[in-house]
Design a protein around this motif. Structure first.
Motif, mmCIF file in Angstrom:
data_model
loop_
_atom_site.group_PDB
_atom_site.id
_atom_site.type_symbol
_atom_site.label_atom_id
_atom_site.label_comp_id
_atom_site.label_asym_id
_atom_site.label_seq_id
_atom_site.Cartn_x
_atom_site.Cartn_y
_atom_site.Cartn_z
ATOM 1 N N ARG B 234 0.811 -1.230 0.000
ATOM 2 C CA ARG B 234 0.000 0.000 0.000
ATOM 3 C C ARG B 234 0.841 1.276 0.000
ATOM 4 N NH1 ARG B 234 -5.876 -0.878 2.498
ATOM 5 N NH2 ARG B 234 -6.039 -3.096 2.075
ATOM 6 N N PRO B 235 1.834 1.389 0.902
ATOM 7 C CA PRO B 235 2.661 2.596 0.824
ATOM 8 C C PRO B 235 3.360 2.743 -0.525
ATOM 9 C CG PRO B 235 3.103 1.419 2.861
ATOM 10 C CD PRO B 235 2.241 0.535 2.016
ATOM 11 N N LYS B 236 3.725 1.612 -1.107
ATOM 12 C CA LYS B 236 4.395 1.659 -2.402
ATOM 13 C C LYS B 236 3.484 2.260 -3.465
ATOM 14 C CE LYS B 236 4.400 -1.433 -5.461
ATOM 15 N NZ LYS B 236 4.415 -2.666 -6.231
ATOM 16 N N LYS B 237 2.230 1.787 -3.463
ATOM 17 C CA LYS B 237 1.261 2.339 -4.425
ATOM 18 C C LYS B 237 1.008 3.814 -4.135
ATOM 19 C CE LYS B 237 -1.275 -1.867 -5.542
ATOM 20 N NZ LYS B 237 -2.439 -2.669 -5.200
ATOM 21 N N LEU B 238 0.947 4.131 -2.842
ATOM 22 C CA LEU B 238 0.690 5.511 -2.435
ATOM 23 C C LEU B 238 1.821 6.436 -2.893
ATOM 24 C CD1 LEU B 238 -1.527 6.960 -0.872
ATOM 25 C CD2 LEU B 238 -0.192 6.658 1.208
ATOM 26 N N LEU B 239 3.058 5.920 -2.825
ATOM 27 C CA LEU B 239 4.200 6.728 -3.263
ATOM 28 C C LEU B 239 4.035 7.106 -4.731
ATOM 29 C CD1 LEU B 239 6.968 7.978 -2.643
ATOM 30 C CD2 LEU B 239 8.020 5.823 -3.321
ATOM 31 N N GLY B 240 3.583 6.140 -5.525
ATOM 32 C CA GLY B 240 3.326 6.419 -6.938
ATOM 33 C C GLY B 240 2.308 7.531 -7.107
ATOM 34 N N VAL B 241 1.244 7.471 -6.302
ATOM 35 C CA VAL B 241 0.192 8.499 -6.377
ATOM 36 C C VAL B 241 0.773 9.875 -6.022
ATOM 37 C CG1 VAL B 241 -2.002 9.279 -5.364
ATOM 38 C CG2 VAL B 241 -1.648 6.849 -5.871
ATOM 39 N N PHE B 242 1.601 9.909 -4.991
ATOM 40 C CA PHE B 242 2.196 11.184 -4.572
ATOM 41 C C PHE B 242 3.135 11.738 -5.646
ATOM 42 C CE2 PHE B 242 1.736 9.973 0.203
ATOM 43 C CZ PHE B 242 0.403 10.394 0.177
ATOM 44 N N ILE B 243 3.906 10.855 -6.272
ATOM 45 C CA ILE B 243 4.828 11.310 -7.332
ATOM 46 C C ILE B 243 4.020 11.937 -8.470
ATOM 47 C CG2 ILE B 243 6.439 10.514 -9.111
ATOM 48 C CD1 ILE B 243 7.378 8.372 -7.064
ATOM 49 N N VAL B 244 2.910 11.289 -8.826
ATOM 50 C CA VAL B 244 2.038 11.842 -9.881
ATOM 51 C C VAL B 244 1.432 13.172 -9.404
ATOM 52 C CG1 VAL B 244 -0.084 11.446 -11.210
ATOM 53 C CG2 VAL B 244 1.542 9.585 -10.886
ATOM 54 N N GLY B 245 1.087 13.239 -8.116
ATOM 55 C CA GLY B 245 0.523 14.470 -7.557
ATOM 56 C C GLY B 245 1.490 15.638 -7.685
ATOM 57 N N VAL B 246 2.750 15.395 -7.351
ATOM 58 C CA VAL B 246 3.767 16.454 -7.480
ATOM 59 C C VAL B 246 3.870 16.871 -8.944
ATOM 60 C CG1 VAL B 246 6.218 17.024 -7.228
ATOM 61 C CG2 VAL B 246 5.089 15.620 -5.496
ATOM 62 N N PHE B 247 3.925 15.875 -9.825
ATOM 63 C CA PHE B 247 4.063 16.173 -11.250
ATOM 64 C C PHE B 247 2.893 17.020 -11.747
ATOM 65 C CE2 PHE B 247 3.632 15.137 -15.804
ATOM 66 C CZ PHE B 247 4.876 15.614 -16.217
ATOM 67 N N TYR B 248 1.706 16.727 -11.247
ATOM 68 C CA TYR B 248 0.523 17.499 -11.643
ATOM 69 C C TYR B 248 0.695 18.983 -11.291
ATOM 70 C CZ TYR B 248 -4.091 19.597 -11.205
ATOM 71 O OH TYR B 248 -5.144 20.460 -11.294
ATOM 72 N N PHE B 249 1.144 19.246 -10.049
ATOM 73 C CA PHE B 249 1.307 20.646 -9.639
ATOM 74 C C PHE B 249 2.446 21.333 -10.402
ATOM 75 C CE2 PHE B 249 -1.094 19.240 -5.837
ATOM 76 C CZ PHE B 249 -2.104 20.179 -5.905
ATOM 77 N N VAL B 250 3.507 20.590 -10.665
ATOM 78 C CA VAL B 250 4.621 21.159 -11.440
ATOM 79 C C VAL B 250 4.125 21.496 -12.849
ATOM 80 C CG1 VAL B 250 6.873 20.629 -12.482
ATOM 81 C CG2 VAL B 250 6.428 20.024 -10.110
ATOM 82 N N LEU B 251 3.318 20.604 -13.401
ATOM 83 C CA LEU B 251 2.768 20.806 -14.750
ATOM 84 C C LEU B 251 1.892 22.062 -14.780
ATOM 85 C CD1 LEU B 251 2.739 19.226 -17.492
ATOM 86 C CD2 LEU B 251 0.536 18.286 -16.770
ATOM 87 N N VAL B 252 0.994 22.180 -13.817
ATOM 88 C CA VAL B 252 0.085 23.348 -13.789
ATOM 89 C C VAL B 252 0.890 24.634 -13.585
ATOM 90 C CG1 VAL B 252 -1.814 24.453 -12.524
ATOM 91 C CG2 VAL B 252 -1.875 21.998 -12.961
ATOM 92 N N TYR B 253 1.907 24.563 -12.718
ATOM 93 C CA TYR B 253 2.769 25.730 -12.468
ATOM 94 C C TYR B 253 3.397 26.212 -13.780
ATOM 95 C CZ TYR B 253 7.177 28.009 -11.026
ATOM 96 O OH TYR B 253 8.233 28.867 -10.901
#
Lengths: 242, 404
Positions: B234-253
């Motif tokens: 579960r934490p492993k999958k969650l880490l993937g979600v967080f990495i995508v989350g960061v990328f989303y904000f960087v993309l919007v920025y």
């Protein structure tokens, strides 16, 4: 009322007159004493008007005067050298017109450096002069991040031969202080005196709140501009011909 | 759920003493660097009057973000009531404390006048987000200590969820504050945007979880305690979600900046012509820090391999530090626009250009690394003194609900 009491009163009155009178006389004739004694209030707003049409190429009189006045004589690389005033040449991208101008702390009415300073070391005096309290500056440099004019310097090295009237400190931030001690003693900033001495008269200073001051009259007569007006900081430094 | 037992590590192993010795060595190096920076001034660093925050700030902010993010594991268990995370909550709160102390130490030792720390603690300008952060950091430490206490003392456990909720809310405010250090700056084009706060929150979540997974795997490899695949999944999958989350904000920025004509300059600088900053953004953050870890976490070939989880976590940290370097130092390296519509052709007799380069000196790197060493040292000492580590994390010993 007996005679001895009367005599004592007379003596005290005379003594007081002799003691106080010279002080009153000094107070009234010396502009220096007058300014130093006067409390700083927001009735005054110190400002500068710089006529860029009169600022000439290859003249560094204002810069040299600032270095001399504040003892900014460290022999260090340019990237870390404290600079309180710099001479800038800008070219209009559309017209190609070149302009020379001195650039220093703009003494904003709403200074971002004061907003961000965690300890309140960066502060604006009631008369509009923006200063750094060297005793409470912790050297975090957040004010340098916040200044939109790149007007502040960090003292990167130990200092020697400091001027007593303009104390500085390793590990703290500093910038143009409008020669505040000269202002308080009825004199003008060193850069402006130097510019006048060179015969250019590109800079004047004065109280922008006083409608009778030279600066207020000129600002009313001629158009002037501030740097980055979009930020709505209302700087105390105004430019003509920019 | 099944009762979880915690234990104090023996502290006799080679790895324990090795960890202590290496940490102390780097802490001493950091203190030596700080002494020299204090004695000679910042002239011995690569920082200057344009790039006023250098590599120590990158390390400090990395550690502060990771501290708030690593607490997420405990929050999941106490705030979101996912009880299979319960065994990990103590370690999570401990790491939050030690990482924050490491980050703050670097931040303080990099001050021009670190001896005036007492001024910073007693003299506040409440309009400054920096001053707010001082309160938020100290408050976070206090809350985490209370949170741990409630977690560890049976009689106080009824208050544990409340403490968890306060800690979770506080950490969100704290990271908002850290992001706003940059978001509230009007002077620089790279900053002055509200998205800095959520971007930093997302980054804190990915960095915190990456560090947590690494610590968990190191503990498993070192102590050979059982660590079930379930607890890692579960934490492993969650880490993937967080990495995508960061990328989303960087993309919007970046998309926002690319849309504003006035900010094309800074975008070109970061994305194409900024030299080391461009390389760090594409190679460091996008490729090493985003694409590779996602591949390692989600691709069938790697997904069940613990080495790949460790590498993915390590790469997430590399990517996060790269992104912070681009944001913090790249944002300062790009010249500010004092004269819109005009180009500066001469910056005065003493300055030949408006663009400064920055090369960190060895002293700064020593100071920055010492922050990680302080966090490591404190963590190792803490697990030797108090029971933070669960005796078993094998799938059979954990709660039934977690297996599904």
């Amino acid at each position: 009322m007996n005679v001895s009491t009367q005599n004592r009163r007379d003596f005290l009155k005379k003594s007081a007159a002799i003691t106080v009178a010279p002080g009153v006389l000094l107070y009234s004739v010396s502009p220096k004493a007058h300014h130093a004694e006067k409390p700083v209030t927001s009735e005054t707003r110190w400002g500068m008007l710089i006529d860029t049409n009169k600022c000439v190429d290859n003249c560094t009189a204002c810069l040299d005067a600032c270095v001399e006045e504040h003892g900014l004589t460290e022999d260090v690389p340019v990237e870390i050298k404290p600079v309180w005033i710099r001479k800038v040449t800008v070219r209009d991208k559309q017209t190609g017109r070149e302009t020379f101008l001195p650039l220093m702390c703009q003494h904003c009415e709403n200074p971002p450096c004061v907003d961000v300073c965690p300890t309140g070391a960066s502060f604006k005096r009631a008369d509009g002069i923006v200063l750094v309290d060297r005793h409470t500056c912790i050297g975090c440099r957040y004010c340098m991040m916040a200044c939109p004019y790149k007007a502040r310097s960090f003292v990167h090295e130990a200092l020697e031969n400091q001027k007593p009237h303009s104390p500085r400190g390793k590990g703290t931030v500093e910038s143009c202080n409008f020669c505040v001690y000269r202002i308080d003693h009825g004199m003008g900033p060193a850069c402006i005196e130097a510019c006048e001495a060179e015969g250019h008269e590109a800079m004047i200073y004065g109280d922008m709140n006083d409608p009778e001051s030279e600066i207020s009259k000129k600002l009313k007569e001629m158009s002037s501009s501030v740097l980055r007006p979009d930020l709505k900081l209302n700087p105390g430094i105004r430019y003509q011909g920019l | 759920m099944k009762k979880v037992t915690f234990y104090v590590i023996e502290g006799k192993s080679f790895a324990f003493y090795g960890g202590i010795i290496v940490s102390v060595f780097f802490i001493l190096l950091g203190l030596f660097a700080a002494y020299n920076m204090e004695h000679h001034g910042h002239i011995i660093t690569g920082m200057n009057n344009q790039i006023v925050w250098g590599i120590p700030h990158v390390f400090a902010i990395f550690l502060i973000l990771a501290a708030s993010g690593v607490l997420n594991v405990a929050s999941i268990s106490s705030v979101f009531r996912k009880i299979f995370y319960n065994p990990l909550a103590r370690l999570s709160a401990l790491l939050a404390i030690t990482l924050l102390i490491g980050g703050l130490s670097v931040l303080v030792l990099d001050l021009g006048r670190p001896d005036r720390l007492v001024v910073a603690m007693t003299s506040y300008n409440f309009k400054s987000i920096f001053a707010w952060n001082i309160i938020l950091y100290n408050g976070f430490l206090l809350i985490c200590v209370v949170y741990l206490w409630f977690m560890m003392q049976r009689s106080m456990q009824r208050y544990y969820p409340t403490a968890g909720l306060i800690a979770f809310t506080w950490r969100l405010i704290l990271t908002t504050g850290t992001g706003s250090i940059f978001g509230f700056l009007v002077a620089k084009e790279a900053y002055q945007t509200a998205i800095m706060a959520p971007l930093f929150i997302a980054l804190s979540l990915s960095l915190g979880l990456a560090i947590f997974l690494l610590v968990l795997l190191i503990d498993y490899w070192e102590t050979h305690c059982s660590l079930g695949d379930g607890i890692l999944t579960r934490p492993k999958k969650l880490l993937g979600v967080f990495i995508v989350g960061v990328f989303y904000f960087v993309l919007v920025y970046h998309l926002t900046h690319l849309y504003f004509t006035g900010r094309h300059g800074i975008e070109y600088f970061v994305l194409a012509g900024g030299g080391v900053y461009t390389v760090l953004f594409w190679a460091g953050y996008v490729f090493l820090g985003t694409i590779l870890p996602l591949l390692l976490l989600y691709h069938d070939r790697f997904t069940n391999n613990r080495i790949s989880i460790a590498v993915a976590a390590l790469l997430t940290i590399v990517g996060g530090i790269s992104l912070l370097y681009v944001i913090i130092i790249g944002g300062q390296a790009y010249p500010i626009d004092i004269f819109p519509g005009k180009e500066i052709i001469d910056y005065g007799a003493m300055h030949s250009s408006t663009m400064y380069s920055y090369t960190p000196s060895i002293w700064e790197i020593m100071l920055g690394v010492s922050g990680i060493a302080i966090a490591s040292f404190l963590t190792v000492v803490a697990v030797r003194i108090l029971p933070f580590i669960p005796r078993s994390l094998s799938d059979t010993d954990l709660d039934e609900t977690f297996k599904h």
